[in-house]
Write a protein that holds these residues in place. Sequence first.
Motif, mmCIF file in Angstrom:
data_model
loop_
_atom_site.group_PDB
_atom_site.id
_atom_site.type_symbol
_atom_site.label_atom_id
_atom_site.label_comp_id
_atom_site.label_asym_id
_atom_site.label_seq_id
_atom_site.Cartn_x
_atom_site.Cartn_y
_atom_site.Cartn_z
ATOM 1 N N VAL A 157 0.865 -1.176 0.000
ATOM 2 C CA VAL A 157 0.000 0.000 0.000
ATOM 3 C C VAL A 157 0.903 1.227 0.000
ATOM 4 O O VAL A 157 1.891 1.281 0.732
ATOM 5 C CB VAL A 157 -0.915 0.006 1.249
ATOM 6 C CG1 VAL A 157 -1.773 1.255 1.287
ATOM 7 C CG2 VAL A 157 -1.774 -1.241 1.276
ATOM 8 N N ALA A 158 0.573 2.199 -0.839
ATOM 9 C CA ALA A 158 1.374 3.422 -0.895
ATOM 10 C C ALA A 158 1.338 4.121 0.466
ATOM 11 O O ALA A 158 0.301 4.156 1.124
ATOM 12 C CB ALA A 158 0.839 4.351 -1.970
ATOM 13 N N PRO A 159 2.459 4.666 0.888
ATOM 14 C CA PRO A 159 2.477 5.370 2.173
ATOM 15 C C PRO A 159 1.692 6.672 2.108
ATOM 16 O O PRO A 159 1.469 7.215 1.024
ATOM 17 C CB PRO A 159 3.964 5.637 2.406
ATOM 18 C CG PRO A 159 4.567 5.636 1.045
ATOM 19 C CD PRO A 159 3.750 4.672 0.229
ATOM 20 N N GLU A 160 1.275 7.138 3.247
ATOM 21 C CA GLU A 160 0.608 8.431 3.322
ATOM 22 C C GLU A 160 1.569 9.507 2.843
ATOM 23 O O GLU A 160 2.787 9.368 2.955
ATOM 24 C CB GLU A 160 0.190 8.732 4.776
ATOM 25 C CG GLU A 160 -0.838 7.779 5.323
ATOM 26 C CD GLU A 160 -2.199 7.963 4.675
ATOM 27 O OE1 GLU A 160 -2.541 9.104 4.319
ATOM 28 O OE2 GLU A 160 -2.892 6.948 4.505
ATOM 29 N N PHE A 161 1.026 10.614 2.324
ATOM 30 C CA PHE A 161 1.873 11.716 1.890
ATOM 31 C C PHE A 161 2.667 12.184 3.107
ATOM 32 O O PHE A 161 2.085 12.461 4.153
ATOM 33 C CB PHE A 161 1.001 12.838 1.318
ATOM 34 C CG PHE A 161 1.774 13.835 0.519
ATOM 35 C CD1 PHE A 161 1.967 15.110 0.997
ATOM 36 C CD2 PHE A 161 2.313 13.487 -0.704
ATOM 37 C CE1 PHE A 161 2.690 16.030 0.267
ATOM 38 C CE2 PHE A 161 3.025 14.406 -1.446
ATOM 39 C CZ PHE A 161 3.218 15.678 -0.964
ATOM 40 N N PRO A 162 3.976 12.265 3.013
ATOM 41 C CA PRO A 162 4.795 12.482 4.203
ATOM 42 C C PRO A 162 4.724 13.878 4.823
ATOM 43 O O PRO A 162 5.130 14.046 5.950
ATOM 44 C CB PRO A 162 6.216 12.195 3.713
ATOM 45 C CG PRO A 162 6.162 12.433 2.248
ATOM 46 C CD PRO A 162 4.764 12.082 1.816
#
Length: 160
Positions: free
Chosen positions: A112-117
């Motif tokens: 799953v793509a990480p949350e926008f940092p």
Amino acid sequence: MNFVVLAAVIALAVAAPQYSYGPPSEESSEEVIEVIPILRDDRVHEDDGKYSLDVETGNGIVLSQSGSPQGPDDAIVKAGEYSYTAPDGTEVHVRFVADENGYQPQSDLLPVAPEFPHEIPQFVLDQIAKAAEEDAAAARAAEDSSEEVVAPSRLYHSPQ
């Protein structure tokens, strides 16, 4: 002359590769491939294009899938699931749909793509707002005159 032709044919036969279709000898470095039995293979194909299949193998691979011509231009829309044990021992289970939006798998093991940092920087937000204002001004100018609307990308210029 016949002797030369006969000698050429014999030489060709002797030089031809010799194939062996038996199991490899014990001294051979060839890998013996294990044959996995198919335990279940149930397939149904209907006249209207609908189908279903259920397959299970002796090493734990299970596939269940069905489909029908429901998509645009009677494209086959399918859904199903499959499972197997990965080489590291992890149980893999995937559910999927394949339709006009493409193949869409779902599994707890898929990345799953990480949350926008971080938040969007203010200068980026300012640039987006400026572009929106320029687009709105161009649209108003086009309504006020009978000139052809200029594409927004031509309104932007280098920073001042």
